[in-house]
Design a protein around this motif. Structure first.
Motif, PDB file in Angstrom:
ATOM      1  N   SER A 118       0.833  -1.207   0.000  1.00  0.00           N
ATOM      2  CA  SER A 118       0.000   0.000   0.000  1.00  0.00           C
ATOM      3  C   SER A 118       0.863   1.250   0.000  1.00  0.00           C
ATOM      4  CB  SER A 118      -0.932   0.001   1.212  1.00  0.00           C
ATOM      5  OG  SER A 118      -1.805  -1.124   1.185  1.00  0.00           O
ATOM      6  N   GLY A 119       1.896   1.261   0.822  1.00  0.00           N
ATOM      7  CA  GLY A 119       2.796   2.406   0.832  1.00  0.00           C
ATOM      8  C   GLY A 119       3.486   2.593  -0.501  1.00  0.00           C
ATOM      9  N   ARG A 120       3.835   1.485  -1.148  1.00  0.00           N
ATOM     10  CA  ARG A 120       4.486   1.556  -2.458  1.00  0.00           C
ATOM     11  C   ARG A 120       3.588   2.230  -3.496  1.00  0.00           C
ATOM     12  NH1 ARG A 120       8.954   1.902  -5.603  1.00  0.00           N
ATOM     13  NH2 ARG A 120       8.779   0.707  -7.542  1.00  0.00           N
ATOM     14  N   VAL A 121       2.335   1.855  -3.544  1.00  0.00           N
ATOM     15  CA  VAL A 121       1.429   2.360  -4.573  1.00  0.00           C
ATOM     16  C   VAL A 121       0.925   3.761  -4.246  1.00  0.00           C
ATOM     17  CG1 VAL A 121      -0.795   1.977  -5.710  1.00  0.00           C
ATOM     18  CG2 VAL A 121       0.725   0.043  -5.264  1.00  0.00           C
ATOM     19  N   LEU A 122       0.585   4.011  -2.995  1.00  0.00           N
ATOM     20  CA  LEU A 122      -0.115   5.239  -2.631  1.00  0.00           C
ATOM     21  C   LEU A 122       0.787   6.331  -2.077  1.00  0.00           C
ATOM     22  CD1 LEU A 122      -3.182   3.400  -1.150  1.00  0.00           C
ATOM     23  CD2 LEU A 122      -3.213   4.876  -3.154  1.00  0.00           C
ATOM     24  N   GLY A 123       2.073   6.033  -1.862  1.00  0.00           N
ATOM     25  CA  GLY A 123       3.006   7.078  -1.494  1.00  0.00           C
ATOM     26  C   GLY A 123       3.334   7.111  -0.016  1.00  0.00           C
ATOM     27  N   ARG A 171       8.273   3.476 -12.798  1.00  0.00           N
ATOM     28  CA  ARG A 171       8.967   2.737 -13.865  1.00  0.00           C
ATOM     29  C   ARG A 171       9.238   1.273 -13.510  1.00  0.00           C
ATOM     30  NH1 ARG A 171      11.497   7.346 -12.857  1.00  0.00           N
ATOM     31  NH2 ARG A 171      13.183   6.264 -11.796  1.00  0.00           N
ATOM     32  N   LEU A 172       9.592   1.021 -12.281  1.00  0.00           N
ATOM     33  CA  LEU A 172       9.997  -0.330 -11.897  1.00  0.00           C
ATOM     34  C   LEU A 172       8.772  -1.215 -11.731  1.00  0.00           C
ATOM     35  CD1 LEU A 172      12.551  -1.952 -11.230  1.00  0.00           C
ATOM     36  CD2 LEU A 172      12.178  -1.381  -8.823  1.00  0.00           C
ATOM     37  N   ARG A 173       8.736  -2.328 -12.456  1.00  0.00           N
ATOM     38  CA  ARG A 173       7.615  -3.253 -12.398  1.00  0.00           C
ATOM     39  C   ARG A 173       8.132  -4.684 -12.488  1.00  0.00           C
ATOM     40  NH1 ARG A 173       5.504   0.811 -11.224  1.00  0.00           N
ATOM     41  NH2 ARG A 173       3.568   1.756 -11.980  1.00  0.00           N
ATOM     42  N   GLY A 174       7.231  -5.631 -12.257  1.00  0.00           N
ATOM     43  CA  GLY A 174       7.567  -7.040 -12.434  1.00  0.00           C
ATOM     44  C   GLY A 174       8.405  -7.618 -11.299  1.00  0.00           C
ATOM     45  N   ARG A 175       9.251  -8.563 -11.656  1.00  0.00           N
ATOM     46  CA  ARG A 175      10.023  -9.291 -10.658  1.00  0.00           C
ATOM     47  C   ARG A 175      11.002  -8.402  -9.916  1.00  0.00           C
ATOM     48  NH1 ARG A 175      11.582 -14.964 -13.822  1.00  0.00           N
ATOM     49  NH2 ARG A 175       9.407 -15.694 -14.123  1.00  0.00           N
ATOM     50  N   ALA A 176      11.565  -7.421 -10.627  1.00  0.00           N
ATOM     51  CA  ALA A 176      12.518  -6.523  -9.978  1.00  0.00           C
ATOM     52  C   ALA A 176      11.842  -5.727  -8.864  1.00  0.00           C
ATOM     53  CB  ALA A 176      13.131  -5.572 -11.005  1.00  0.00           C
ATOM     54  N   LEU A 178       9.094  -6.643  -7.198  1.00  0.00           N
ATOM     55  CA  LEU A 178       8.758  -7.568  -6.113  1.00  0.00           C
ATOM     56  C   LEU A 178       9.989  -7.900  -5.277  1.00  0.00           C
ATOM     57  CD1 LEU A 178       6.260 -10.154  -7.661  1.00  0.00           C
ATOM     58  CD2 LEU A 178       5.774  -8.259  -6.115  1.00  0.00           C
ATOM     59  N   ALA A 179      11.128  -8.100  -5.939  1.00  0.00           N
ATOM     60  CA  ALA A 179      12.359  -8.405  -5.204  1.00  0.00           C
ATOM     61  C   ALA A 179      12.742  -7.233  -4.302  1.00  0.00           C
ATOM     62  CB  ALA A 179      13.486  -8.718  -6.187  1.00  0.00           C
ATOM     63  N   MET A 180      12.608  -6.016  -4.808  1.00  0.00           N
ATOM     64  CA  MET A 180      12.931  -4.838  -4.000  1.00  0.00           C
ATOM     65  C   MET A 180      11.989  -4.719  -2.803  1.00  0.00           C
ATOM     66  SD  MET A 180      12.985  -0.814  -5.125  1.00  0.00           S
ATOM     67  CE  MET A 180      11.206  -0.815  -5.363  1.00  0.00           C
ATOM     68  N   TYR A 184      12.959  -4.982   1.108  1.00  0.00           N
ATOM     69  CA  TYR A 184      12.604  -3.917   2.053  1.00  0.00           C
ATOM     70  C   TYR A 184      11.776  -4.464   3.215  1.00  0.00           C
ATOM     71  CZ  TYR A 184      10.162  -0.040   4.185  1.00  0.00           C
ATOM     72  OH  TYR A 184       9.643   0.829   5.110  1.00  0.00           O
ATOM     73  N   GLY A 185      10.782  -5.292   2.897  1.00  0.00           N
ATOM     74  CA  GLY A 185       9.941  -5.860   3.939  1.00  0.00           C
ATOM     75  C   GLY A 185      10.740  -6.682   4.930  1.00  0.00           C
ATOM     76  N   PHE A 186      11.740  -7.415   4.443  1.00  0.00           N
ATOM     77  CA  PHE A 186      12.567  -8.231   5.325  1.00  0.00           C
ATOM     78  C   PHE A 186      13.344  -7.352   6.305  1.00  0.00           C
ATOM     79  CE2 PHE A 186      16.373 -10.614   6.474  1.00  0.00           C
ATOM     80  CZ  PHE A 186      15.859 -11.865   6.769  1.00  0.00           C
TER      81      PHE A 186
END
Length: 278
Positions: A118-123, A171-176, A178-180, A184-186
């Motif tokens: 949510s933070g990623r998408v909404l800022g 710009r960043l989408r896909g597996r890259a 998700l990996a980021m 970060y979550g870890f």
């Protein structure tokens, strides 16, 4: 609205931008929150750190007032209107409902991955408000209201805000991506646990051992004791939280990100509501 304008509005999901008033309130809350977490480490031996436990209700009330101020400032900004508040309510309710699923079981807390996405998408601004409100709602739901709750609200707010500050939101989408987000979550899951340890560790007067807070010691010594305390008491919980966050991000992240971005595009938060004559 013309078809061209609709296409432009739906081109991408834009994070909700906050104005100067919201950013100032957010900075104020963060500064006071950092001071509330860390001041015992820098207090002198004559400061009677243990007496802070008697002030916890005042700290609790003061921080809540500031957090509500952040929410009010954010809502009053032009970038966050009724549609954004509605999404905030839905996401906060979902996060609060997820928390009891694994709370108290080896750190299994699925709500953390939702805060990251949510933070990623909404800022970052929306993420901070969402994290704080979600933790407040979940505390009411689980009966976890106490002097520790404002620390949880601040920590979760920072947790979700950090996801909104990650690079490449457009710009960043896909597996890259998700990996980021998983990385970060870890890391942030451990950071959350460490902050919550710090909020209570200096005031555990009954803990008389080599990992207890020593008001007579210098900052370096106490930080070493604190690290040993975290390793001895919460490493398993933090590792469980981090592992679950990574697993859910990698398995459900694509679907949840698409849903959040689709809802953000359709909501068009920054588009003013207008009425046309029939």
């Amino acid at each position: 609205m013309t078809s061209q304008a609709q296409a432009q509005a739906q081109a991408q999901a834009r994070a909700i931008r906050l104005g100067l008033r919201s950013i100032t309130a957010l900075a104020l809350v963060s500064a006071i929150g950092l001071a509330a977490f860390a001041w015992p480490l820098f207090a002198g031996p004559t400061s009677q750190v243990s007496a802070h436990a008697q002030d916890a209700p005042w700290l609790f009330a003061g921080l809540l007032v500031l957090l509500v101020g952040v929410v009010g400032a954010a809502v009053s900004e032009s970038g966050i209107g009724a549609k954004a508040v509605a999404m905030l309510g839905v996401l906060a309710a979902t996060g609060a409902a997820l928390r009891p699923i694994g709370a108290g079981t080896a750190g299994i807390e699925p709500m953390f991955f939702l805060m990251v996405l949510s933070g990623r998408v909404l800022g970052p601004g929306f993420g901070f408000v969402l994290g704080a409100v979600t933790m407040f709602a979940s505390a009411l739901l689980t009966g976890g209201v106490g002097p520790w709750m404002p620390f949880q609200m601040l920590s979760m707010g920072w947790f979700a805000m950090g996801a909104g500050l990650l690079p490449g939101p457009d710009r960043l989408r896909g597996r890259a991506e998700l990996a980021m987000l998983a990385a970060y979550g870890f890391v942030a899951a451990f950071a959350y646990g460490t902050l919550m340890n710090l909020s209570g560790w200096p005031f555990m007067n009954a803990l008389t051992s080599s990992v207890a807070f020593d008001p007579e010691a210098d900052v370096a010594t106490n930080l070493t004791r604190f690290l040993a305390y975290c390793l001895a008491t919460s490493l398993g919980w933090d590792l469980g939280r981090a592992t679950v966050t990574v697993a859910l991000t990698l398995t459900l992240g694509t679907t949840v990100l698409k849903a959040l971005r689709r809802a953000t595009r359709r909501a068009a938060f920054e588009t003013p509501v207008t009425f046309e004559h029939p």
